[in-house]
Motif scaffolding. Structure first.
Motif, PDB file in Angstrom:
ATOM      1  N   THR A 117       0.873  -1.176   0.000  1.00  0.00           N
ATOM      2  CA  THR A 117       0.000   0.000   0.000  1.00  0.00           C
ATOM      3  C   THR A 117       0.905   1.219   0.000  1.00  0.00           C
ATOM      4  OG1 THR A 117      -1.858  -1.032   1.147  1.00  0.00           O
ATOM      5  CG2 THR A 117      -1.630   1.347   1.359  1.00  0.00           C
ATOM      6  N   ARG A 118       0.679   2.107  -0.949  1.00  0.00           N
ATOM      7  CA  ARG A 118       1.508   3.306  -0.976  1.00  0.00           C
ATOM      8  C   ARG A 118       0.651   4.555  -0.792  1.00  0.00           C
ATOM      9  NH1 ARG A 118       3.873   4.309  -7.129  1.00  0.00           N
ATOM     10  NH2 ARG A 118       1.878   4.607  -8.195  1.00  0.00           N
ATOM     11  N   ILE A 119       1.296   5.593  -0.275  1.00  0.00           N
ATOM     12  CA  ILE A 119       0.648   6.884  -0.026  1.00  0.00           C
ATOM     13  C   ILE A 119       0.863   7.768  -1.248  1.00  0.00           C
ATOM     14  CG2 ILE A 119       0.525   8.889   1.496  1.00  0.00           C
ATOM     15  CD1 ILE A 119       2.025   7.163   3.594  1.00  0.00           C
ATOM     16  N   THR A 120      -0.220   8.149  -1.902  1.00  0.00           N
ATOM     17  CA  THR A 120      -0.084   9.069  -3.031  1.00  0.00           C
ATOM     18  C   THR A 120      -0.198  10.524  -2.579  1.00  0.00           C
ATOM     19  OG1 THR A 120      -2.454   8.887  -3.541  1.00  0.00           O
ATOM     20  CG2 THR A 120      -0.941   7.379  -4.681  1.00  0.00           C
ATOM     21  N   GLN A 121      -1.010  10.777  -1.534  1.00  0.00           N
ATOM     22  CA  GLN A 121      -1.107  12.115  -0.960  1.00  0.00           C
ATOM     23  C   GLN A 121      -1.349  11.999   0.542  1.00  0.00           C
ATOM     24  OE1 GLN A 121      -4.193  14.213  -3.292  1.00  0.00           O
ATOM     25  NE2 GLN A 121      -2.532  15.416  -4.186  1.00  0.00           N
ATOM     26  N   VAL A 122      -0.885  12.999   1.286  1.00  0.00           N
ATOM     27  CA  VAL A 122      -1.107  13.028   2.727  1.00  0.00           C
ATOM     28  C   VAL A 122      -1.153  14.479   3.183  1.00  0.00           C
ATOM     29  CG1 VAL A 122       1.390  12.808   3.170  1.00  0.00           C
ATOM     30  CG2 VAL A 122      -0.244  12.252   4.980  1.00  0.00           C
ATOM     31  N   ARG A 123      -2.004  14.748   4.172  1.00  0.00           N
ATOM     32  CA  ARG A 123      -2.147  16.112   4.687  1.00  0.00           C
ATOM     33  C   ARG A 123      -2.557  16.047   6.152  1.00  0.00           C
ATOM     34  NH1 ARG A 123      -3.537  21.217   2.205  1.00  0.00           N
ATOM     35  NH2 ARG A 123      -4.589  22.634   3.657  1.00  0.00           N
ATOM     36  N   LEU A 124      -1.965  16.915   6.956  1.00  0.00           N
ATOM     37  CA  LEU A 124      -2.328  17.049   8.360  1.00  0.00           C
ATOM     38  C   LEU A 124      -3.004  18.391   8.583  1.00  0.00           C
ATOM     39  CD1 LEU A 124       0.879  15.626  10.088  1.00  0.00           C
ATOM     40  CD2 LEU A 124      -1.223  14.433   9.461  1.00  0.00           C
TER      41      LEU A 124
END
Length: 377
Positions: A220-227
């Motif tokens: 599983t890969r992260i294509t976008q992330v935001r906090l």
């Protein structure tokens, strides 16, 4: 960023307005450096060392030629490796601080110098460039801090508003968070392995099917992330984020895989890392959890690994997925929640088929995930 564990601390009230607000026309009252009140004293071995380094650097700025060298370096770079830059008079004190910081974080002496010096805020560049002698302060690990103590070249302490950057230039003594985190996660991985929670030869083995192993493995890969966006003091630097992925290994024993996220510096920014989060060939079940943490500076990675192992090794495989987020958080001693590391957010029941945006359980962030097959050459 500080994100208290809600189960331990409850809802945190909004911090009231700063006790003392300083402006250009209203400079701080000068106090002897040795008389700084205990309420503003550093709360960890790392911040003690940073504070002592800040005092030493501040005193050294009475030398005009050295002051000019530091000014030139600070204006040319976001971070200055101050121990390497220092002359023979100052370097021993900074090298000693480096050694104490490494020891407090559970790192070996081979990590090298971690101390860094930076300008507190871009708004200070004009005053610094014009030749104003800066004050020096240690970085705070607490986003709720209301005042900051900075030292001048005569050893006096100045109390500053942590929410509003002063017009007087201030150097901030901090550590190289990316370097410390990378070294710390190596220590964490090694210690977890010694405790039986990460890769040994049998744990890191690919799936039992020889044909599947030859073809590759699913991730599983992260294509976008935001906090979420939080207001922070000007004295704090970038966040240092990492994630602990947990689940049951192929041998039925709980495993923890640390994932460094060095790009995730700021809240309120969307990042597109295409980073692998879970290697499913390491896990027995098609479900895993992720706990995102922030190192604000004082984390001892060896102690963190031992604390986590002490709890997770008591959880037995029941033949089905068991959520492990709460177990990871409960493993961390109560007093750690007053300083480091910080709990950012968590994701339960990640699956190999996840394809889309998943919001964290705390609502503090989201990740867009996708299945990704890693082929062998």
């Amino acid at each position: 960023m500080r994100h208290p564990h809600p189960g331990r601390r409850g809802v945190v009230a909004t911090v009231a307005a700063s006790l003392i607000a300083l402006t250009a026309a209203q400079s701080a009252t000068a106090l002897p450096a040795t008389a700084a009140p205990r309420a503003h004293a550093p709360s960890s071995a790392v911040t003690v060392a940073e504070d002592q380094a800040a005092r030493a650097i501040a005193g050294s700025l009475s030398d005009a030629s050295w002051r000019a060298r530091v000014r030139q370096a600070a204006l040319a770079s976001d971070e200055v490796a101050v121990t390497e830059l220092a002359g023979p008079k100052l370097r021993p004190a900074l090298a000693d601080a480096d050694r104490r910081i490494a020891a407090a974080k559970g790192l070996g002496a081979d990590v090298g110098s971690l101390l860094r010096l930076r300008l507190g805020d871009d708004s200070m560049r004009g005053a610094l460039a014009s030749g104003v002698t800066p004050w020096v302060a240690a970085a705070s690990t607490d986003e709720d801090v209301r005042t900051v103590t900075a030292y001048d070249s005569r050893g006096r302490a100045h109390r500053l508003d942590a929410r509003t950057a002063p017009s007087h230039p201030v150097y901030v003594v901090d550590i190289d968070g990316s370097k410390a985190l990378a070294a710390g996660l190596d220590v964490l991985q090694g210690e977890l392995g010694r405790q039986g929670l990460t890769s040994s030869a049998q744990r890191s083995a690919a799936p039992s099917s020889a044909s599947a192993a030859a073809a590759g493995f699913w991730t599983t890969r992260i294509t976008q992330v935001r906090l979420s966006d939080d207001e922070e003091p000007w004295i704090k630097g970038d966040a240092e984020i990492y994630t602990l992925v947990t689940g049951f290994g192929q041998d039925g024993v709980v495993r923890v895989d640390p994932v460094d996220m060095p790009y995730l510096d700021n809240d309120g920014t969307t990042y597109s890392p295409n980073q692998i989060l879970v290697n499913w060939s390491l896990y027995k079940y098609n479900l895993a959890d992720a706990v995102m943490m922030e190192d604000d500076g004082s984390t001892n990675y060896r102690d963190l690994a031992k604390a986590i192992a002490g709890v997770l090794l008591t959880i037995a495989d029941q033949g089905a997925y068991i959520p492990l987020v709460n177990a990871v958080l409960d493993a961390i001693p109560d007093d750690w929640w007053t300083d480091d590391p910080d709990y950012v957010d968590s994701w339960y029941t990640l699956a190999q088929s996840d394809n889309g945006t998943r919001y964290g359980a705390r609502g503090n962030g989201w990740m867009t995930l996708q299945p990704y097959f890693v082929e062998q050459f």
